[in-house]
Motif scaffolding. Structure first.
Motif, PDB file in Angstrom:
ATOM      1  N   ARG A  46       0.815  -1.218   0.000  1.00 17.69           N
ATOM      2  CA  ARG A  46       0.000   0.000   0.000  1.00 17.69           C
ATOM      3  C   ARG A  46       0.852   1.272   0.000  1.00 17.69           C
ATOM      4  NH1 ARG A  46      -5.485   0.129  -1.103  1.00 17.69           N
ATOM      5  NH2 ARG A  46      -6.230  -2.000  -0.867  1.00 17.69           N
ATOM      6  N   ALA A  47       2.164   1.135   0.158  1.00 15.86           N
ATOM      7  CA  ALA A  47       3.029   2.299   0.325  1.00 15.86           C
ATOM      8  C   ALA A  47       3.202   3.067  -0.976  1.00 15.86           C
ATOM      9  CB  ALA A  47       4.387   1.861   0.850  1.00 15.86           C
ATOM     10  N   ARG A  48       3.071   4.366  -0.875  1.00 15.33           N
ATOM     11  CA  ARG A  48       3.375   5.255  -1.995  1.00 15.33           C
ATOM     12  C   ARG A  48       4.805   5.770  -1.893  1.00 15.33           C
ATOM     13  NH1 ARG A  48       3.107  10.596  -3.458  1.00 15.33           N
ATOM     14  NH2 ARG A  48       2.464  10.979  -5.620  1.00 15.33           N
ATOM     15  N   THR A  49       5.439   5.571  -0.749  1.00 10.44           N
ATOM     16  CA  THR A  49       6.780   6.091  -0.501  1.00 10.44           C
ATOM     17  C   THR A  49       7.861   5.268  -1.188  1.00 10.44           C
ATOM     18  OG1 THR A  49       5.989   6.835   1.675  1.00 10.44           O
ATOM     19  CG2 THR A  49       8.371   6.777   1.339  1.00 10.44           C
ATOM     20  N   LEU A  50       7.707   3.946  -1.203  1.00 15.30           N
ATOM     21  CA  LEU A  50       8.778   3.072  -1.677  1.00 15.30           C
ATOM     22  C   LEU A  50       9.002   3.222  -3.177  1.00 15.30           C
ATOM     23  CD1 LEU A  50       8.070  -0.180   0.377  1.00 15.30           C
ATOM     24  CD2 LEU A  50       9.511   1.785   0.951  1.00 15.30           C
ATOM     25  N   GLY A  51      10.282   3.185  -3.543  1.00 13.86           N
ATOM     26  CA  GLY A  51      10.656   3.286  -4.946  1.00 13.86           C
ATOM     27  C   GLY A  51      10.800   4.712  -5.431  1.00 13.86           C
ATOM     28  N   ARG A  52      10.511   5.683  -4.577  1.00 14.39           N
ATOM     29  CA  ARG A  52      10.606   7.087  -4.965  1.00 14.39           C
ATOM     30  C   ARG A  52      11.804   7.759  -4.308  1.00 14.39           C
ATOM     31  NH1 ARG A  52       5.122   5.953  -5.368  1.00 14.39           N
ATOM     32  NH2 ARG A  52       4.015   7.111  -6.990  1.00 14.39           N
ATOM     33  N   ARG A  53      12.256   8.806  -4.956  1.00 14.61           N
ATOM     34  CA  ARG A  53      13.310   9.617  -4.366  1.00 14.61           C
ATOM     35  C   ARG A  53      12.665  10.543  -3.336  1.00 14.61           C
ATOM     36  NH1 ARG A  53      18.386   9.896  -5.568  1.00 14.61           N
ATOM     37  NH2 ARG A  53      19.664  11.642  -4.808  1.00 14.61           N
ATOM     38  N   VAL A  54      13.201  10.536  -2.134  1.00 17.27           N
ATOM     39  CA  VAL A  54      12.603  11.290  -1.039  1.00 17.27           C
ATOM     40  C   VAL A  54      13.668  12.100  -0.326  1.00 17.27           C
ATOM     41  CG1 VAL A  54      10.819   9.525  -0.707  1.00 17.27           C
ATOM     42  CG2 VAL A  54      12.906   9.447   0.678  1.00 17.27           C
ATOM     43  N   ARG A  55      13.202  13.042   0.469  1.00 14.47           N
ATOM     44  CA  ARG A  55      14.078  13.815   1.343  1.00 14.47           C
ATOM     45  C   ARG A  55      13.505  13.760   2.746  1.00 14.47           C
ATOM     46  NH1 ARG A  55      13.620  18.516  -0.921  1.00 14.47           N
ATOM     47  NH2 ARG A  55      15.327  18.187  -2.399  1.00 14.47           N
ATOM     48  N   VAL A  56      14.337  13.384   3.706  1.00 18.18           N
ATOM     49  CA  VAL A  56      13.946  13.370   5.121  1.00 18.18           C
ATOM     50  C   VAL A  56      15.011  14.152   5.876  1.00 18.18           C
ATOM     51  CG1 VAL A  56      13.247  11.984   7.098  1.00 18.18           C
ATOM     52  CG2 VAL A  56      12.999  11.049   4.788  1.00 18.18           C
ATOM     53  N   GLY A  57      14.687  15.387   6.257  1.00 16.80           N
ATOM     54  CA  GLY A  57      15.701  16.230   6.869  1.00 16.80           C
ATOM     55  C   GLY A  57      16.815  16.515   5.878  1.00 16.80           C
ATOM     56  N   ASP A  58      18.035  16.154   6.280  1.00 13.90           N
ATOM     57  CA  ASP A  58      19.201  16.381   5.414  1.00 13.90           C
ATOM     58  C   ASP A  58      19.522  15.183   4.536  1.00 13.90           C
ATOM     59  OD1 ASP A  58      19.533  18.899   6.554  1.00 13.90           O
ATOM     60  OD2 ASP A  58      20.830  18.126   8.158  1.00 13.90           O
ATOM     61  N   ILE A  59      18.718  14.152   4.619  1.00 15.94           N
ATOM     62  CA  ILE A  59      19.006  12.919   3.882  1.00 15.94           C
ATOM     63  C   ILE A  59      18.116  12.850   2.649  1.00 15.94           C
ATOM     64  CG2 ILE A  59      18.967  10.395   3.986  1.00 15.94           C
ATOM     65  CD1 ILE A  59      19.420  10.699   7.030  1.00 15.94           C
ATOM     66  N   GLU A  60      18.728  12.595   1.494  1.00 13.36           N
ATOM     67  CA  GLU A  60      17.973  12.451   0.264  1.00 13.36           C
ATOM     68  C   GLU A  60      18.441  11.205  -0.467  1.00 13.36           C
ATOM     69  OE1 GLU A  60      17.376  14.796  -3.979  1.00 13.36           O
ATOM     70  OE2 GLU A  60      17.440  15.982  -2.130  1.00 13.36           O
ATOM     71  N   GLY A  61      17.498  10.450  -0.981  1.00 14.33           N
ATOM     72  CA  GLY A  61      17.824   9.237  -1.720  1.00 14.33           C
ATOM     73  C   GLY A  61      16.550   8.499  -2.074  1.00 14.33           C
ATOM     74  N   VAL A  62      16.702   7.268  -2.539  1.00  9.61           N
ATOM     75  CA  VAL A  62      15.555   6.449  -2.918  1.00  9.61           C
ATOM     76  C   VAL A  62      15.107   5.621  -1.718  1.00  9.61           C
ATOM     77  CG1 VAL A  62      14.722   4.607  -4.423  1.00  9.61           C
ATOM     78  CG2 VAL A  62      16.274   6.347  -5.329  1.00  9.61           C
ATOM     79  N   ALA A  63      13.810   5.725  -1.401  1.00 11.49           N
ATOM     80  CA  ALA A  63      13.232   4.895  -0.333  1.00 11.49           C
ATOM     81  C   ALA A  63      13.026   3.499  -0.887  1.00 11.49           C
ATOM     82  CB  ALA A  63      11.909   5.486   0.138  1.00 11.49           C
ATOM     83  N   THR A  64      13.786   2.549  -0.386  1.00 12.32           N
ATOM     84  CA  THR A  64      13.778   1.210  -0.969  1.00 12.32           C
ATOM     85  C   THR A  64      12.936   0.205  -0.193  1.00 12.32           C
ATOM     86  OG1 THR A  64      15.828   0.703   0.224  1.00 12.32           O
ATOM     87  CG2 THR A  64      16.032   1.518  -2.047  1.00 12.32           C
ATOM     88  N   ASP A  65      12.803   0.396   1.128  1.00 14.60           N
ATOM     89  CA  ASP A  65      12.087  -0.606   1.914  1.00 14.60           C
ATOM     90  C   ASP A  65      11.883  -0.080   3.320  1.00 14.60           C
ATOM     91  OD1 ASP A  65      10.794  -2.967   2.479  1.00 14.60           O
ATOM     92  OD2 ASP A  65      12.564  -4.251   2.336  1.00 14.60           O
ATOM     93  N   VAL A  66      11.187  -0.868   4.136  1.00 14.79           N
ATOM     94  CA  VAL A  66      11.135  -0.631   5.575  1.00 14.79           C
ATOM     95  C   VAL A  66      11.732  -1.836   6.279  1.00 14.79           C
ATOM     96  CG1 VAL A  66       9.194   0.966   5.684  1.00 14.79           C
ATOM     97  CG2 VAL A  66       8.750  -1.475   5.614  1.00 14.79           C
ATOM     98  N   ARG A  67      12.463  -1.570   7.355  1.00 22.77           N
ATOM     99  CA  ARG A  67      12.990  -2.654   8.172  1.00 22.77           C
ATOM    100  C   ARG A  67      11.883  -3.239   9.036  1.00 22.77           C
ATOM    101  NH1 ARG A  67      18.409  -0.401  11.049  1.00 22.77           N
ATOM    102  NH2 ARG A  67      16.792   0.201  12.537  1.00 22.77           N
ATOM    103  N   ASP A  68      12.170  -4.376   9.642  1.00 19.92           N
ATOM    104  CA  ASP A  68      11.173  -5.008  10.501  1.00 19.92           C
ATOM    105  C   ASP A  68      10.809  -4.152  11.708  1.00 19.92           C
ATOM    106  OD1 ASP A  68      10.792  -7.192   8.920  1.00 19.92           O
ATOM    107  OD2 ASP A  68      12.080  -8.539  10.068  1.00 19.92           O
TER     108      ASP A  68
END
Length: 302
Positions: free
Chosen positions: A253-275
Protein backbone atom coordinates in the motif's frame (compact mmCIF):
# COMPACT_ATOMS: atom_id res chain seq x y z
CA UNK A 1 -31.26 -1.62 29.79
CA UNK A 2 -28.36 -2.55 27.51
CA UNK A 3 -29.07 -0.53 24.36
CA UNK A 4 -26.27 -2.17 22.39
CA UNK A 5 -27.74 -5.63 22.97
CA UNK A 6 -31.20 -4.30 22.13
CA UNK A 7 -29.90 -2.84 18.87
CA UNK A 8 -27.98 -5.98 17.94
CA UNK A 9 -31.04 -8.14 18.55
CA UNK A 10 -33.20 -6.01 16.27
CA UNK A 11 -30.54 -6.00 13.55
CA UNK A 12 -29.83 -9.74 13.73
CA UNK A 13 -33.33 -11.07 14.41
CA UNK A 14 -35.86 -8.33 13.64
CA UNK A 15 -38.73 -7.87 13.55
CA UNK A 16 -38.92 -8.79 17.25
CA UNK A 17 -41.94 -7.98 19.41
CA UNK A 18 -41.65 -5.60 22.33
CA UNK A 19 -42.84 -8.40 24.60
CA UNK A 20 -40.04 -10.71 23.44
CA UNK A 21 -37.43 -7.97 23.82
CA UNK A 22 -38.66 -7.17 27.33
CA UNK A 23 -38.60 -10.83 28.38
CA UNK A 24 -35.12 -11.33 26.99
CA UNK A 25 -33.74 -8.27 28.78
CA UNK A 26 -35.68 -8.84 31.99
CA UNK A 27 -37.30 -5.39 31.84
CA UNK A 28 -40.75 -3.95 31.26
CA UNK A 29 -42.18 -3.19 27.82
CA UNK A 30 -42.11 0.48 28.84
CA UNK A 31 -38.34 0.20 29.35
CA UNK A 32 -38.00 -1.35 25.89
CA UNK A 33 -40.01 1.48 24.36
CA UNK A 34 -37.81 4.03 26.15
CA UNK A 35 -34.71 2.25 24.83
CA UNK A 36 -36.10 2.27 21.29
CA UNK A 37 -36.68 6.02 21.55
CA UNK A 38 -33.12 6.55 22.75
CA UNK A 39 -31.82 4.63 19.73
CA UNK A 40 -34.04 6.63 17.40
CA UNK A 41 -32.57 9.79 18.93
CA UNK A 42 -29.18 8.61 17.63
CA UNK A 43 -30.62 8.72 14.12
CA UNK A 44 -31.39 5.02 13.70
CA UNK A 45 -34.45 4.22 11.67
CA UNK A 46 -36.52 1.69 13.64
CA UNK A 47 -39.87 0.39 12.40
CA UNK A 48 -42.29 -0.90 15.03
CA UNK A 49 -44.96 -2.47 12.83
CA UNK A 50 -45.26 -6.19 13.44
CA UNK A 51 -42.29 -6.07 15.77
CA UNK A 52 -39.24 -3.86 16.01
CA UNK A 53 -36.61 -3.90 13.28
CA UNK A 54 -33.87 -1.56 12.10
CA UNK A 55 -34.65 -0.14 8.67
CA UNK A 56 -31.87 2.47 8.60
CA UNK A 57 -28.66 1.65 10.53
CA UNK A 58 -26.92 4.97 9.82
CA UNK A 59 -27.07 6.33 13.36
CA UNK A 60 -24.51 8.31 15.30
CA UNK A 61 -24.30 8.04 19.07
CA UNK A 62 -22.73 5.92 21.82
CA UNK A 63 -24.91 2.83 21.34
CA UNK A 64 -24.64 2.86 17.56
CA UNK A 65 -20.87 3.37 17.73
CA UNK A 66 -20.39 0.62 20.30
CA UNK A 67 -22.47 -1.78 18.17
CA UNK A 68 -20.41 -0.91 15.10
CA UNK A 69 -17.00 -1.19 16.78
CA UNK A 70 -17.58 -4.07 19.20
CA UNK A 71 -15.99 -1.99 21.98
CA UNK A 72 -17.20 0.31 24.75
CA UNK A 73 -17.43 3.83 23.35
CA UNK A 74 -17.17 7.24 24.95
CA UNK A 75 -18.83 9.69 22.55
CA UNK A 76 -18.53 13.42 23.13
CA UNK A 77 -19.78 16.26 20.92
CA UNK A 78 -16.67 18.33 21.65
CA UNK A 79 -13.37 17.94 23.46
CA UNK A 80 -9.81 19.22 23.43
CA UNK A 81 -8.27 15.89 22.40
CA UNK A 82 -9.66 12.37 22.07
CA UNK A 83 -6.20 11.01 22.97
CA UNK A 84 -6.35 12.78 26.33
CA UNK A 85 -9.80 11.34 27.08
CA UNK A 86 -8.75 7.86 25.99
CA UNK A 87 -5.67 7.97 28.21
CA UNK A 88 -7.88 8.84 31.18
CA UNK A 89 -10.29 5.99 30.31
CA UNK A 90 -7.74 3.15 30.05
CA UNK A 91 -9.02 -0.06 31.66
CA UNK A 92 -6.97 -2.76 33.42
CA UNK A 93 -5.34 -5.40 31.27
CA UNK A 94 -7.85 -8.06 30.26
CA UNK A 95 -10.79 -5.65 30.25
CA UNK A 96 -12.37 -4.23 27.08
CA UNK A 97 -10.54 -1.06 26.15
CA UNK A 98 -12.50 2.03 25.09
CA UNK A 99 -12.83 3.95 21.86
CA UNK A 100 -13.25 7.71 22.31
CA UNK A 101 -15.12 9.49 19.51
CA UNK A 102 -15.63 13.23 19.15
CA UNK A 103 -17.60 15.28 16.68
CA UNK A 104 -15.13 18.12 17.11
CA UNK A 105 -11.86 18.62 18.95
CA UNK A 106 -10.31 21.98 19.71
CA UNK A 107 -6.72 20.87 20.36
CA UNK A 108 -6.34 17.82 18.16
CA UNK A 109 -2.68 16.88 17.78
CA UNK A 110 -0.76 15.64 14.79
CA UNK A 111 2.80 14.45 14.55
CA UNK A 112 5.71 16.69 15.61
CA UNK A 113 3.43 18.95 17.67
CA UNK A 114 1.21 20.00 14.78
CA UNK A 115 -2.48 20.70 15.26
CA UNK A 116 -5.17 18.64 13.51
CA UNK A 117 -8.13 20.81 12.52
CA UNK A 118 -11.47 19.43 11.39
CA UNK A 119 -14.91 20.95 10.93
CA UNK A 120 -17.59 19.50 13.26
CA UNK A 121 -19.41 16.47 11.87
CA UNK A 122 -17.31 16.15 8.70
CA UNK A 123 -14.58 13.83 9.94
CA UNK A 124 -13.94 10.73 11.97
CA UNK A 125 -12.01 11.78 15.07
CA UNK A 126 -11.29 8.92 17.42
CA UNK A 127 -8.75 7.34 19.73
CA UNK A 128 -8.48 3.70 20.66
CA UNK A 129 -6.54 2.07 23.48
CA UNK A 130 -4.38 -0.87 22.37
CA UNK A 131 -2.25 -3.31 24.36
CA UNK A 132 0.07 -5.13 21.93
CA UNK A 133 2.39 -7.64 23.56
CA UNK A 134 5.61 -6.02 22.37
CA UNK A 135 8.47 -4.08 23.97
CA UNK A 136 8.44 -0.28 23.56
CA UNK A 137 10.82 -0.61 20.59
CA UNK A 138 8.13 -2.66 18.79
CA UNK A 139 5.61 0.21 18.80
CA UNK A 140 6.70 1.79 15.46
CA UNK A 141 6.22 -1.55 13.72
CA UNK A 142 2.73 -1.85 15.25
CA UNK A 143 1.92 1.64 13.97
CA UNK A 144 2.81 0.61 10.41
CA UNK A 145 0.66 -2.51 10.72
CA UNK A 146 -2.35 -0.56 12.00
CA UNK A 147 -1.91 2.07 9.30
CA UNK A 148 -1.76 -0.64 6.64
CA UNK A 149 -4.90 -2.31 8.00
CA UNK A 150 -6.80 0.99 7.88
CA UNK A 151 -5.49 1.79 4.39
CA UNK A 152 -6.70 -1.61 3.22
CA UNK A 153 -10.10 -1.05 4.84
CA UNK A 154 -10.50 2.33 3.10
CA UNK A 155 -8.67 1.41 -0.13
CA UNK A 156 -6.06 4.14 0.36
CA UNK A 157 -2.29 4.35 0.07
CA UNK A 158 0.38 5.03 2.69
CA UNK A 159 3.05 7.64 3.20
CA UNK A 160 5.68 6.69 5.76
CA UNK A 161 5.21 6.57 8.62
CA UNK A 162 1.56 7.26 9.37
CA UNK A 163 -0.40 9.10 6.69
CA UNK A 164 -3.21 7.58 4.62
CA UNK A 165 -3.15 9.20 1.19
CA UNK A 166 -4.70 9.02 -2.26
CA UNK A 167 -2.91 7.50 -5.24
CA UNK A 168 -1.62 10.99 -6.12
CA UNK A 169 -0.44 11.70 -2.58
CA UNK A 170 -3.19 13.86 -1.07
CA UNK A 171 -3.65 13.28 2.66
CA UNK A 172 -6.95 11.76 3.77
CA UNK A 173 -6.08 10.59 7.28
CA UNK A 174 -3.40 10.98 9.92
CA UNK A 175 -2.41 8.84 12.88
CA UNK A 176 -0.78 9.77 16.18
CA UNK A 177 0.42 7.08 18.60
CA UNK A 178 1.22 7.93 22.22
CA UNK A 179 2.89 5.29 24.40
CA UNK A 180 2.66 4.59 28.10
CA UNK A 181 5.55 2.58 29.54
CA UNK A 182 6.51 1.31 32.98
CA UNK A 183 9.98 0.79 34.37
CA UNK A 184 10.71 -2.85 35.14
CA UNK A 185 12.35 -3.78 38.47
CA UNK A 186 16.07 -4.43 38.88
CA UNK A 187 17.02 -2.25 35.93
CA UNK A 188 15.43 -4.53 33.32
CA UNK A 189 14.33 -1.67 31.10
CA UNK A 190 10.77 -0.60 30.39
CA UNK A 191 7.57 -2.44 29.56
CA UNK A 192 4.90 -1.16 27.20
CA UNK A 193 1.67 -0.62 29.13
CA UNK A 194 -0.57 0.53 26.30
CA UNK A 195 -0.71 2.68 23.19
CA UNK A 196 -3.32 5.36 22.60
CA UNK A 197 -3.84 5.49 18.84
CA UNK A 198 -5.43 8.73 17.67
CA UNK A 199 -6.89 8.87 14.17
CA UNK A 200 -8.37 11.68 12.10
CA UNK A 201 -10.06 10.87 8.80
CA UNK A 202 -11.41 13.46 6.36
CA UNK A 203 -14.84 12.09 5.46
CA UNK A 204 -17.40 14.59 4.18
CA UNK A 205 -15.39 17.69 3.29
CA UNK A 206 -15.78 18.80 -0.31
CA UNK A 207 -12.89 21.28 -0.47
CA UNK A 208 -9.71 22.24 1.39
CA UNK A 209 -8.98 25.83 0.28
CA UNK A 210 -6.07 26.22 2.71
CA UNK A 211 -4.72 22.67 2.32
CA UNK A 212 -4.15 21.91 -1.36
CA UNK A 213 -2.58 18.55 -0.57
CA UNK A 214 -5.59 17.21 1.35
CA UNK A 215 -8.60 15.18 0.25
CA UNK A 216 -11.62 13.45 1.78
CA UNK A 217 -13.47 10.23 1.17
CA UNK A 218 -16.34 12.26 -0.29
CA UNK A 219 -13.97 13.88 -2.78
CA UNK A 220 -12.93 10.38 -3.85
CA UNK A 221 -16.55 9.47 -4.55
CA UNK A 222 -16.86 7.12 -1.57
CA UNK A 223 -20.10 6.49 0.31
CA UNK A 224 -19.95 8.67 3.44
CA UNK A 225 -23.59 8.36 4.51
CA UNK A 226 -22.77 6.15 7.52
CA UNK A 227 -19.75 7.39 9.48
CA UNK A 228 -20.42 4.87 12.25
CA UNK A 229 -20.04 2.01 9.76
CA UNK A 230 -16.76 3.52 8.55
CA UNK A 231 -15.52 3.73 12.14
CA UNK A 232 -16.53 0.13 12.78
CA UNK A 233 -14.62 -1.00 9.69
CA UNK A 234 -11.47 0.76 10.90
CA UNK A 235 -11.65 -0.49 14.51
CA UNK A 236 -12.25 -4.06 13.40
CA UNK A 237 -9.33 -3.83 10.97
CA UNK A 238 -7.08 -2.60 13.78
CA UNK A 239 -8.31 -5.28 16.19
CA UNK A 240 -7.68 -8.04 13.62
CA UNK A 241 -4.03 -7.01 13.27
CA UNK A 242 -1.34 -9.02 15.07
CA UNK A 243 1.93 -7.34 16.12
CA UNK A 244 4.20 -9.92 14.54
CA UNK A 245 2.56 -9.99 11.11
CA UNK A 246 4.60 -9.32 8.00
CA UNK A 247 4.87 -5.72 6.81
CA UNK A 248 4.04 -6.86 3.27
CA UNK A 249 0.61 -5.22 3.34
CA UNK A 250 2.25 -1.92 4.29
CA UNK A 251 4.74 -2.34 1.44
CA UNK A 252 1.94 -3.12 -1.02
CA UNK A 253 0.00 0.00 0.00
CA UNK A 254 3.03 2.30 0.32
CA UNK A 255 3.37 5.26 -2.00
CA UNK A 256 6.78 6.09 -0.50
CA UNK A 257 8.78 3.07 -1.68
CA UNK A 258 10.66 3.29 -4.95
CA UNK A 259 10.61 7.09 -4.96
CA UNK A 260 13.31 9.62 -4.37
CA UNK A 261 12.60 11.29 -1.04
CA UNK A 262 14.08 13.82 1.34
CA UNK A 263 13.95 13.37 5.12
CA UNK A 264 15.70 16.23 6.87
CA UNK A 265 19.20 16.38 5.41
CA UNK A 266 19.01 12.92 3.88
CA UNK A 267 17.97 12.45 0.26
CA UNK A 268 17.82 9.24 -1.72
CA UNK A 269 15.56 6.45 -2.92
CA UNK A 270 13.23 4.90 -0.33
CA UNK A 271 13.78 1.21 -0.97
CA UNK A 272 12.09 -0.61 1.91
CA UNK A 273 11.13 -0.63 5.57
CA UNK A 274 12.99 -2.65 8.17
CA UNK A 275 11.17 -5.01 10.50
CA UNK A 276 11.39 -2.38 13.25
CA UNK A 277 9.52 0.14 11.05
CA UNK A 278 12.53 2.24 10.00
CA UNK A 279 12.44 3.59 6.46
CA UNK A 280 15.49 2.67 4.38
CA UNK A 281 16.72 5.50 2.18
CA UNK A 282 19.62 4.31 0.01
CA UNK A 283 20.19 1.71 2.71
CA UNK A 284 20.27 4.22 5.55
CA UNK A 285 17.63 3.68 8.25
CA UNK A 286 15.38 6.64 9.11
CA UNK A 287 13.56 6.27 12.41
CA UNK A 288 11.62 9.55 12.46
CA UNK A 289 10.96 12.62 10.35
CA UNK A 290 8.84 14.09 7.58
CA UNK A 291 9.13 12.50 4.15
CA UNK A 292 9.15 14.88 1.19
CA UNK A 293 8.71 13.34 -2.26
CA UNK A 294 11.33 14.76 -4.63
CA UNK A 295 10.91 12.25 -7.43
CA UNK A 296 8.48 9.70 -8.82
CA UNK A 297 8.69 6.11 -9.84
CA UNK A 298 10.61 5.31 -13.01
CA UNK A 299 8.57 6.68 -15.92
CA UNK A 300 6.31 8.68 -13.57
CA UNK A 301 6.23 12.43 -13.03
CA UNK A 302 6.90 13.91 -9.61
Amino acid sequence: MDLVKLLKTMVDEGPVSGEALAARAGVSRAAVWKGIEQLRAEGLGIDGKGGYRVVDPAGWGPSTLSWRTGRPVLHVPRCESTNDLARAAVQPAGSPQPVVVADHQTQGRGRLGRQWDASPGESLLFSVVLRPDVPPAGAPRCLLLWAAAMAEALDLHLKWPNDLVTADGRKVAGILAELETRAEPFGQGHRLQHIVLGVGVNVRQTAFPDLPNAASLAMLGRDTSDRAALLGRLIRAIDATRPHESLDLWRARARTLGRRVRVGDIEGVATDVRDDGALLVDGQPILAGDVEMVGGLPGEGT
